[in-house]
Structures are given as structure tokens and as C-alpha cells.
Write a protein that holds these residues in place. Sequence first.
Motif, short mmCIF file in Angstrom:
data_model
loop_
_atom_site.label_atom_id
_atom_site.label_comp_id
_atom_site.label_asym_id
_atom_site.label_seq_id
_atom_site.Cartn_x
_atom_site.Cartn_y
_atom_site.Cartn_z
N LEU A 270 0.90 -1.30 -0.02
CA LEU A 270 0.06 0.07 0.05
C LEU A 270 0.73 1.23 0.03
N ILE A 271 0.53 2.07 -0.81
CA ILE A 271 0.97 3.52 -0.71
C ILE A 271 -0.04 4.49 -0.72
N GLU A 272 0.07 5.55 0.50
CA GLU A 272 -1.07 6.14 0.74
C GLU A 272 -0.45 7.66 -0.03
N VAL A 273 -1.33 8.51 -0.60
CA VAL A 273 -1.05 9.87 -1.10
C VAL A 273 -2.29 10.69 -0.71
N ALA A 274 -2.03 11.52 -0.03
CA ALA A 274 -3.26 12.51 0.44
C ALA A 274 -3.78 13.17 -0.67
N LEU A 275 -5.04 13.09 -0.90
CA LEU A 275 -5.81 13.72 -1.91
C LEU A 275 -7.10 14.45 -1.44
N ASP A 276 -6.72 14.88 -0.31
CA ASP A 276 -8.18 15.50 0.43
C ASP A 276 -8.86 16.85 -0.67
N GLU A 277 -7.68 17.47 -1.19
CA GLU A 277 -8.33 18.62 -2.22
C GLU A 277 -9.28 18.09 -3.28
N TYR A 278 -9.13 16.90 -3.56
CA TYR A 278 -10.08 16.22 -4.67
C TYR A 278 -11.16 15.63 -4.22
N MET A 279 -10.90 15.07 -2.89
CA MET A 279 -12.31 14.70 -2.29
C MET A 279 -13.32 15.61 -2.04
N LYS A 280 -12.90 16.97 -2.03
CA LYS A 280 -14.02 17.95 -2.13
C LYS A 280 -14.53 18.05 -3.44
N SER A 281 -14.12 17.35 -4.36
CA SER A 281 -14.95 17.27 -5.61
C SER A 281 -15.72 15.89 -5.84
N GLY A 282 -15.23 15.08 -5.05
CA GLY A 282 -15.79 13.43 -4.82
C GLY A 282 -15.06 12.78 -5.69
N GLY A 283 -13.67 12.97 -5.73
CA GLY A 283 -12.77 12.16 -6.31
C GLY A 283 -11.38 11.80 -5.44
N ALA A 284 -10.68 10.85 -5.84
CA ALA A 284 -9.47 10.81 -5.29
C ALA A 284 -8.33 9.81 -6.37
N ALA A 285 -7.75 9.15 -5.87
CA ALA A 285 -6.58 8.52 -6.94
C ALA A 285 -7.07 7.94 -8.13
N LYS A 286 -8.02 6.88 -8.02
CA LYS A 286 -8.20 6.09 -9.27
C LYS A 286 -9.17 7.16 -10.21
N CYS A 287 -9.90 8.09 -9.62
CA CYS A 287 -10.73 9.00 -10.70
C CYS A 287 -9.62 9.89 -11.41
N LEU A 288 -8.51 10.09 -10.70
CA LEU A 288 -7.65 11.09 -11.42
C LEU A 288 -6.71 10.45 -12.48
N THR A 289 -6.93 9.03 -12.50
CA THR A 289 -6.19 8.34 -13.81
C THR A 289 -7.28 7.57 -14.83
N LEU A 290 -6.51 7.19 -15.85
CA LEU A 290 -6.93 6.41 -16.66
C LEU A 290 -6.13 5.35 -17.48
N ARG A 291 -6.35 4.04 -17.28
CA ARG A 291 -5.40 2.99 -17.86
C ARG A 291 -5.50 3.20 -19.27
N LEU A 292 -4.30 3.40 -20.08
CA LEU A 292 -4.25 3.10 -21.64
C LEU A 292 -4.00 2.06 -21.98
N ASP A 293 -3.66 0.68 -21.42
CA ASP A 293 -3.11 -0.48 -21.87
C ASP A 293 -4.28 -1.45 -21.43
N GLU A 294 -5.64 -1.25 -21.50
CA GLU A 294 -6.51 -2.02 -20.93
C GLU A 294 -6.93 -2.98 -22.20
N SER A 295 -6.55 -4.19 -22.07
CA SER A 295 -6.69 -5.25 -22.99
C SER A 295 -7.31 -6.43 -22.77
#
Length: 285
Positions: A257-282
Motif C-alpha cells: 500500500l502507498i498512501e497519497v493524500a488527496l483531500d483537495e480532490y475529495m472535496k470534488s468527490g474524487g481521489a486516486a483512481k478518478c485522477l487516472t485512466l489506464r491506457l493499456d487495458e486489453s
Amino acid sequence: MAEPTPPIFERTVPRVLMCAPTYFEVSYVINPWMTGHVHDTTSERSQRQWDALRETIARHADVVVQPPTEGLPDMTFAANAGLVFGNCFVPSRFRYAQRQGEEAHDKAFFVQHGFDIVELPEDVFFEGAGDALFDRGTGRRLWMGHGHRSDLAAAAELAKRLDIEVFPLKLADPRFYHLDTCFCPLADGYTLYFPAAFDAASLALIERHVPPGLRITVQEHDAVEFACNAVNLGRVVILNRASPGLRSRLEAAGFMLIEVALDEYMKSGGAAKCLTLRLDESASS
Ligand code: ARG
């Protein structure tokens, strides 16, 4: 025929898209987390948290950064751009007018990068990888959240257009309005999820397809810290925060596990996964 074993020096690195948070702020309310947070973020803090996430992900994946557009504050939530499957990109059709302006920019970006665009019918709402998550085990099974943002009708359309199996999951709690806020397929078939976010039939569907030993259920105190909104890269799980209990269950299953504080984005209803999109989904990932 058996797959040839790759040489041991060959490493396949996941690819992840992120969209810079230059114009990120809470400027409207389209989910319960945003209530009371309009103009409550600072660009310094959100940039710092996003940089920390990007640097953490970059240690385990190739990060591609998409340029943001002024006036589209939620565009930094790259998961919602659309759904990637092999060389296909299914653009989102956002439910709320506030985000619909993102669609043209995202589509242009994916066209520019050589993806084939697979359009859903115009009257079907679909919010991309925020609501559509591939099983990491089989790679051809897609879990799709509906009930808040995406329409149930998107499930059959995706199944037909991508030739995949789609399992619709009805979201029951407005705080967990996108599937990736309460459900996260992990390596080797493990599945991290918050059971109370689903209706009874959807919970039964999850339990039918995920064996008990692979279910990692989270409690409400972790769910509201966006523990299910995790980025899984191999055995690494990157998330905002996990309680000691959840941490030890994930570690017992072999995850780091790696924790990265993302409280600023939680105010918008998002955190780590929401900020990313896998490009090699196959089909094989
Ligand atoms: N404020 C954004 C919205 O309500 C947050 C999106 C979070 N993205 C996600 N994939 N869950 O649309």
C-alpha cells in the motif's frame, strides 16, 4: 496454444493517463461531496497533491499527461474521459451539462493518439472508466456501475460493441455515485469493495463471481476516505488512506500500500483512481 514465456529482462510497464489540474476547482455541485466546497480548494495544494500522485504512479507505470482546458474544472478526473479497450476508445457522454464540454477535448486527444473511436448511442449516458472497470483476472469481463451517472442501457451497448461480457451493478448510495468510488478490481482476481454501496441483486452478482477468498470488503470509515478509489499497478495499491485493519488485509493478500493524500480532490468527490485512466487495458491485461 500456450503463450511463450517472455524473456526475464522484458518488463511490460502499465500506461496511465492523467490530466493536469491547472483549472481544477469546485465551481458547481453535481455530487454530495461537492456540497459546501464551492471555491474551497487552492491551486497550490491541488497541484502539490496531484504531483505527488503522478510521481508515485510514475515509479510503477508510464504516465502520459493530457493538457487540460480552462473552464472545465473536472477534466482532471481522467477516469471519466471514456473507456479504453485495446485500441478502442469509447468516449463518455456526461449526464451533467457542467462536464459535457470535456467530451470533444477527450475525443480529439484519443483520435490524435491513434485510437479507434467507438461511439455509444447519443441518448445513453456513460461516464467512462469512472463507471466501467475491467476484471484484472480475465480482462474481458467488465463491471459497470449505473443508477447515478451512467445508464443501464450502456451495459448492453458496450457488450455488443466491444464483444465483452458486462456485469451491471446498481449503485444505491448517492455518495458512491461512480463505480470506482466503491469497487476496485485488483490483481489476481482480488476485489476491493464497499458492500453497502450496492443494491441486493448487485451484491449477489458480485458474490456469485468473486470467490469469498478474493473479496476484500471495506467498512464505511474506509469507504468515505476513498479507499476503494485505488490505483492498482501489479502488486502496488495507491490510495488516499486506509485504516490499519484494511492495510493488513491488503498486505496479507500480497499487496503493497502507498498512501497519497488527496483531500483537495475529495472535496470534488474524487481521489486516486478518478485522477487516472489506464491506457493499456486489453483482452489480456
Ligand atoms: N466532481 C466530479 C464529478 O462529480 C468528480 C468525478 C470523480 N471521478 C470518478 N471517476 N469517480 O463528476
